[in-house]
Scaffold this motif. Structure first.
Motif, PDB file in Angstrom:
ATOM      1  N   GLY A  96       0.808  -1.219   0.000  1.00  0.00           N
ATOM      2  CA  GLY A  96       0.000   0.000   0.000  1.00  0.00           C
ATOM      3  C   GLY A  96       0.839   1.265   0.000  1.00  0.00           C
ATOM      4  N   GLY A  97       2.120   1.149   0.349  1.00  0.00           N
ATOM      5  CA  GLY A  97       2.982   2.324   0.377  1.00  0.00           C
ATOM      6  C   GLY A  97       4.082   2.310  -0.660  1.00  0.00           C
ATOM      7  N   PHE A  98       4.535   1.100  -0.987  1.00  0.00           N
ATOM      8  CA  PHE A  98       5.599   0.952  -1.977  1.00  0.00           C
ATOM      9  C   PHE A  98       5.074   0.211  -3.203  1.00  0.00           C
ATOM     10  CE2 PHE A  98       8.000   1.022   2.057  1.00  0.00           C
ATOM     11  CZ  PHE A  98       8.948   1.994   1.777  1.00  0.00           C
ATOM     12  N   GLN A  99       5.568   0.584  -4.362  1.00  0.00           N
ATOM     13  CA  GLN A  99       5.338  -0.243  -5.543  1.00  0.00           C
ATOM     14  C   GLN A  99       6.063  -1.578  -5.318  1.00  0.00           C
ATOM     15  OE1 GLN A  99       7.577  -1.554  -8.458  1.00  0.00           O
ATOM     16  NE2 GLN A  99       7.331   0.314  -9.664  1.00  0.00           N
ATOM     17  N   PRO A 100       5.411  -2.718  -5.563  1.00  0.00           N
ATOM     18  CA  PRO A 100       5.962  -4.020  -5.152  1.00  0.00           C
ATOM     19  C   PRO A 100       7.395  -4.303  -5.605  1.00  0.00           C
ATOM     20  CG  PRO A 100       3.694  -4.284  -5.839  1.00  0.00           C
ATOM     21  CD  PRO A 100       4.070  -2.860  -6.139  1.00  0.00           C
TER      22      PRO A 100
END
Length: 297
Positions: free
Chosen positions: A34-38
């Motif tokens: 939810g905070g970082f691009q995977p």
């Protein structure tokens, strides 16, 4: 470090705790997405874990192992490691923790199947063949009935399967190549270093590098770096040095169980018949696959 001939209470507790950590890691990855691009997060994990491993190896007086003769095996391990975590981190963006855990931790199933044909002395006897069939049936059951909701998709499930195959590829390569004789820290350092570079190169292809970034996402990344990608793996290797490999492997069924339980407990994921049925089949299959065969008297 004293070598033990059987699994004792301390080993069983340690392996159970490790299984919980692995199951929790799936939840943490999904929340941190939810905070970082995977893919960017996977790259950050490898980069920070690489630095942690370098510091640890220097503290322990272990040579880093960056040598010309390790270039080829190191690159192969790094490529497989990269493929594994591209698939896993994206899978948890598209499917539930419960489904991803069952499919991802089925890795010993595919390794056993390939080893039967490629590795001498690894031919399946009846119990392992039965375990293989049961575990494969469990995975197929999960794949055949995608969850009817916005939180899961067949694409995500197939990515989790790709991650399992990548993990199995690493295990198979280490069985076939002399690089397996290198210290675990050296093997891990190559995987982290190569994957770090590749994941950072790939990350811009998957969109903005951050999403709605908050402190909890950095906490999740820290957990992944310290509890799993660096010291977690070393803890696993330490247990393999102390206890018989068959005893350590026999606890592998706990990882998907913990993943499903924590997905339900922390994220409130729905657990349908295909999850319960598939989990039971995979767990029983893993027990049979890892069961030490009796030697006839």
């Amino acid at each position: 470090m004293e070598r033990k001939s059987h699994m004792d209470l301390a080993g069983a507790v340690a392996l159970t705790v490790f299984a919980v950590v692995l199951g929790l890691n799936q939840v943490v990855i999904k929340l941190s997405n939810g905070g970082f691009q995977p893919i960017f997060m996977a790259g950050l994990r490898s980069a920070f874990a690489f630095l942690v491993m370098l510091a640890w190896m220097r503290y322990r007086g272990v040579h880093h192992g960056i040598r010309r003769d390790l270039l080829f095996p190191g690159l192969v391990l790094g490529l497989l490691f990269t493929f594994e975590f591209v698939c896993l981190y994206l899978a948890l963006d598209y499917t539930t923790v419960s489904r991803a855990s069952i499919i991802f931790y089925s890795m010993p199933v595919w390794l056993t199947l390939v080893a039967h044909f490629l590795l001498p002395g690894e031919q399946m006897r009846a119990p392992r063949a039965l375990g293989l069939a049961l575990a494969m049936a469990g995975v197929i059951w999960v794949l055949a009935k995608p969850y009817e909701g916005a939180e899961a998709s067949l694409f995500g499930d197939l990515l989790a399967l790709g991650a399992a195959l990548g993990w199995g590829g690493i295990a198979l390569f280490l069985r076939l190549h002399p690089v397996s004789q290198e210290r675990p820290e050296v093997q891990l350092l190559w995987q982290l270093g190569v994957s770090m570079l590749l994941l950072f190169a790939l990350a811009p292809l998957f969109g903005p590098l951050t999403r709605d970034l908050a402190a909890i996402h950095w906490a999740g990344l820290t957990f992944q770096v310290l509890a799993v990608a660096s010291f977690g793996y070393l803890f696993w290797f330490m247990l393999l040095k102390i206890y018989p490999a068959s005893g350590v492997a026999s606890f592998s069924f706990l990882s998907p169980v913990c993943g499903v339980a924590l997905g339900w407990l922390v994220l409130g994921e729905e657990i349908g018949p295909e999850i319960i049925g598939g989990l039971c089949l995979v767990a029983v299959g893993l027990v049979l696959i890892n069961r030490k065969p009796r030697i006839p008297r």
